[in-house]
Design an enzyme around this catalytic site. Sequence first.
Site, PDB file in Angstrom:
ATOM      1  N   VAL A  74      45.527  31.751  41.440  1.00  0.00           N
ATOM      2  CA  VAL A  74      46.789  31.558  40.714  1.00  0.00           C
ATOM      3  C   VAL A  74      47.285  30.136  41.000  1.00  0.00           C
ATOM      4  CG1 VAL A  74      49.152  32.364  40.388  1.00  0.00           C
ATOM      5  CG2 VAL A  74      47.341  34.010  40.913  1.00  0.00           C
ATOM      6  N   GLY A  95      45.656  27.548  41.458  1.00  0.00           N
ATOM      7  CA  GLY A  95      44.802  26.803  42.373  1.00  0.00           C
ATOM      8  C   GLY A  95      45.218  27.003  43.817  1.00  0.00           C
ATOM      9  N   ASP A 126      47.021  26.164  46.372  1.00  0.00           N
ATOM     10  CA  ASP A 126      48.184  25.307  46.646  1.00  0.00           C
ATOM     11  C   ASP A 126      49.228  25.973  47.528  1.00  0.00           C
ATOM     12  OD1 ASP A 126      49.205  27.190  44.911  1.00  0.00           O
ATOM     13  OD2 ASP A 126      50.234  25.747  43.615  1.00  0.00           O
ATOM     14  N   SER A 168      50.860  28.637  46.960  1.00  0.00           N
ATOM     15  CA  SER A 168      51.970  29.234  46.213  1.00  0.00           C
ATOM     16  C   SER A 168      52.155  30.714  46.523  1.00  0.00           C
ATOM     17  CB  SER A 168      51.776  29.034  44.704  1.00  0.00           C
ATOM     18  OG  SER A 168      50.531  29.545  44.269  1.00  0.00           O
ATOM     19  N   GLU A 175      54.982  34.887  43.452  1.00  0.00           N
ATOM     20  CA  GLU A 175      53.696  35.585  43.533  1.00  0.00           C
ATOM     21  C   GLU A 175      53.680  36.621  44.656  1.00  0.00           C
ATOM     22  OE1 GLU A 175      50.372  32.835  43.866  1.00  0.00           O
ATOM     23  OE2 GLU A 175      51.532  31.371  42.719  1.00  0.00           O
ATOM     24  N   ASN A 206      50.290  41.994  44.941  1.00  0.00           N
ATOM     25  CA  ASN A 206      50.369  41.413  46.289  1.00  0.00           C
ATOM     26  C   ASN A 206      51.216  42.247  47.251  1.00  0.00           C
ATOM     27  OD1 ASN A 206      48.736  39.226  45.655  1.00  0.00           O
ATOM     28  ND2 ASN A 206      50.450  37.969  44.969  1.00  0.00           N
ATOM     29  N   PRO A 236      41.596  39.479  39.379  1.00  0.00           N
ATOM     30  CA  PRO A 236      40.828  40.624  38.887  1.00  0.00           C
ATOM     31  C   PRO A 236      41.347  41.940  39.458  1.00  0.00           C
ATOM     32  CG  PRO A 236      39.560  39.364  40.489  1.00  0.00           C
ATOM     33  CD  PRO A 236      40.780  38.564  40.185  1.00  0.00           C
ATOM     34  N   HIS A 292      36.817  43.761  50.919  1.00  0.00           N
ATOM     35  CA  HIS A 292      36.037  45.001  50.858  1.00  0.00           C
ATOM     36  C   HIS A 292      35.090  45.181  52.026  1.00  0.00           C
ATOM     37  CE1 HIS A 292      36.566  45.658  46.254  1.00  0.00           C
ATOM     38  NE2 HIS A 292      37.674  45.308  46.852  1.00  0.00           N
ATOM     39  N   THR A 293      34.520  44.107  52.524  1.00  0.00           N
ATOM     40  CA  THR A 293      33.611  44.273  53.649  1.00  0.00           C
ATOM     41  C   THR A 293      34.356  44.536  54.953  1.00  0.00           C
ATOM     42  OG1 THR A 293      31.657  43.330  54.719  1.00  0.00           O
ATOM     43  CG2 THR A 293      33.465  41.815  54.225  1.00  0.00           C
ATOM     44  N   ASP A 332      34.751  50.022  53.762  1.00  0.00           N
ATOM     45  CA  ASP A 332      33.339  49.850  54.101  1.00  0.00           C
ATOM     46  C   ASP A 332      33.090  50.650  55.367  1.00  0.00           C
ATOM     47  OD1 ASP A 332      30.752  48.964  54.243  1.00  0.00           O
ATOM     48  OD2 ASP A 332      31.260  46.970  54.998  1.00  0.00           O
TER      49      ASP A 332
END
Length: 334
Positions: free
Chosen positions: A73, A75, A77, A79, A91, A97, A167, A203-204, A254
């Site tokens: 989002v 880049g 930076d 944020s 954000e 989040n 995603p 996830h790992t 996991d």
Amino acid sequence: MAPTLASLVAIFSCMALCSLMRASAASKLRVGFYAQTCPRAEALVREAFDDAVRKTDDIGADLLRMHFHDCFVRGCDGSVLIASANGNTAEKDADINQTFEEEAFQVVDNAKASLEAACPGVVSCADILAYVARDSVAHYGGGFYDVPAGRRDGRISLATDTSENIPRHNFTLDQLTRVFARKGLTQSEMITLSGIAVYIGAHTIGIAHCPAFTERLYNFNSSSGVDPTLDPAYAVQLQQQCPTAASNTEVPMDLPSELGFDNSYYKGILRNRGLFTSDQTLVSTPAAAAQVKLFARNSAVFKSRFAAAMVRMGSIGVLTGSNGEIRSNCRAPN
């Protein structure tokens, strides 16, 4: 109205220029950026991380995913660290989040406080986040890698920017590939980073809450209550942990190595034990499945490619030189 040749030329010229500008900014990042201006920068960040992980052993999962969400989002930076204020929802407070623990933000705050005491106004919050993500990977066994630095901090943070850029847990392979492609990353890099990328936790390592995946356990479609791509024994196990679609239990992402950074995530996918749709979709084409199989059988290759992909991801949309600022407080623009 169909676009004219002139408008198409203008669009593609702009895309090319923007790509060159991003590449130019990324090229200004370098390993050892603070060697002269703040020699202990990376050590101080690591100390803040070590203090935190002694108290909360899975804190690195949040920090790793936080760096990912930051980069996707606006880049890389910083944020994602900015707090909502003056009527603006940042954000940090976007729905996606909300699973970040406050302790993760505190790690960055503590590192920043140490850095400001040692070398005020020098080290950006964006670089702190990149360093602490690397330290998380190393702590859990993923190996140490050098982090090019020199990012500067952005001043804008909008919750609305997250919806089209991060995603989701139910994305297909095509959807995931497109999201990453918009950030200049390949499908191969997407598969490499998928262990940290989507929805809740890395996830790992880390945990998920039932609502993120119970759509695969109950009323999946008109002919099946359970997603047929899910291993039946694993589905039963998950149903026991999440007895209803509304359950909010925490479940290890996991299970074989909940706090270990390794390739068991990919081994699980090959056994139809990917927790999310976005996990299991990684074997939906022969080319993608081949990479999953490679990582599942060769942990060293996975870790090496992961480090390279993290460095690439860490250069997305960076602010360098005179752009942006060095925040004195990571939660608010100067």
